[in-house]
Motif scaffolding. Structure first.
Motif, PDB file in Angstrom:
ATOM      1  N   TYR A  58       0.820  -1.209   0.000  1.00 20.32           N
ATOM      2  CA  TYR A  58       0.000   0.000   0.000  1.00 20.32           C
ATOM      3  C   TYR A  58       0.854   1.259   0.000  1.00 20.32           C
ATOM      4  O   TYR A  58       0.349   2.352   0.222  1.00 20.32           O
ATOM      5  N   LEU A  70      -6.087   1.007  -1.182  1.00 25.26           N
ATOM      6  CA  LEU A  70      -6.613   0.425   0.060  1.00 25.26           C
ATOM      7  C   LEU A  70      -7.943  -0.288  -0.140  1.00 25.26           C
ATOM      8  O   LEU A  70      -8.257  -1.213   0.607  1.00 25.26           O
ATOM      9  N   ARG A  73      -7.737  -4.261  -0.195  1.00 23.32           N
ATOM     10  CA  ARG A  73      -7.068  -4.987   0.891  1.00 23.32           C
ATOM     11  C   ARG A  73      -7.479  -6.453   0.939  1.00 23.32           C
ATOM     12  O   ARG A  73      -6.677  -7.312   1.319  1.00 23.32           O
ATOM     13  N   GLU A  85      -2.113  -9.594   6.629  1.00 22.15           N
ATOM     14  CA  GLU A  85      -2.543  -8.386   5.915  1.00 22.15           C
ATOM     15  C   GLU A  85      -2.702  -7.230   6.878  1.00 22.15           C
ATOM     16  O   GLU A  85      -2.306  -6.105   6.584  1.00 22.15           O
ATOM     17  N   TYR A  89      -0.811  -3.716   6.729  1.00 19.69           N
ATOM     18  CA  TYR A  89      -1.540  -2.442   6.705  1.00 19.69           C
ATOM     19  C   TYR A  89      -1.039  -1.521   7.818  1.00 19.69           C
ATOM     20  O   TYR A  89      -0.809  -0.326   7.581  1.00 19.69           O
TER      21      TYR A  89
END
Length: 179
Positions: A58, A70, A73, A85, A89
Motif C-alpha cells: 500500500y 486500500l 485490501r 494483511e 496495513y
C-alpha cells in the motif's frame, strides 16, 4: 518459509509489478523478499514474515509507491491471511513523525491514511518494531547512501526500541548500524 500463502503473496506481488519497481538493492520485490528472509532468520512467526513480504503493497510513509489501493485490501488478505494483511496495513499506514517518538511508551499510533490515533497493544507494537527494523536494516545494508544519511538516526531509534526488539534484531542493528 515456503508454503501456499507465500506462493500466493509472491504471485500477487509479481502480478502487481513489484519486480519492475526500482528500489534500493534492486527491485521492490527483491527488497520485500529480503525483509521476509531477515524476519525469518530472527525467528519471526509466519504471519510476521508474510507481513514483511507485503509491507509496502500500500506504499509506506517512506516509500509512497503503492501497488494496490486500500480498497483492494481483501486481495492481500486472501493471499496471506487476515492477520498478515493487518500487520502489513499497520506498517504501511504508520505516520512515522507522530508514531515513532512514543512507540512502546504509551504513545499514540497515527494512521496516515485515516488520521485515526490509537494506542496499539503490546504484541502489535513489538511486531511493528521488528518489521521496521528488518525493513530499515535491509535498506542500510544494500544502500550505502541511505546508511550514511539515516544510519545514525536509525541506530538511535532502535536503541530506544531495544526492549521491543528480539535479541537477533538487536544484534543485527548493532552489526549494521554500529553501537
Amino acid at each position: 518459509m515456503g508454503g501456499l500463502r507465500e506462493e500466493r503473496a509472491v504471485a500477487l506481488l509479481r502480478g502487481l509489478g513489484a519486480e519492475r519497481v526500482p528500489h534500493p538493492g534492486g527491485t521492490l520485490l527483491a527488497h520485500l523478499g529480503r525483509v521476509r528472509d531477515l524476519l525469518g532468520a530472527w525467528g519471526a512467526r509466519p504471519e510476521l514474515r508474510l507481513a514483511g513480504l507485503c509491507h509496502a503493497v500500500y506504499g509506506t510513509d517512506g516509500f509512497p509507491t503503492a501497488l494496490l489501493p486500500l480498497g483492494r485490501r481483501a486481495e492481500v488478505a486472501e493471499a496471506v491471511g487476515a492477520e498478515a494483511e493487518r500487520l502489513a496495513y499497520v506498517y504501511a499506514s504508520c505516520d512515522r513523525g507522530v508514531s515513532y517518538p512514543g512507540l512502546g511508551a504509551e504513545g499514540v499510533f497515527r494512521d496516515r491514511f485515516t488520521g485515526e490515533e490509537r494506542r496499539p497493544g503490546a504484541q502489535e507494537v513489538r511486531d511493528f518494531a521488528e518489521l521496521t527494523a528488518a525493513n530499515e536494516l535491509d535498506l542500510a545494508r544494500t544502500d550505502p547512501v541511505f546508511r550514511e544519511a539515516w544510519g545514525g538516526e536509525l541506530a538511535a531509534l532502535f536503541r530506544r526500541w531495544e526492549g521491543l526488539l528480539s535479541e537477533p534484531a538487536r544484534r543485527e542493528c548493532r552489526a549494521v548500524l554500529g553501537g
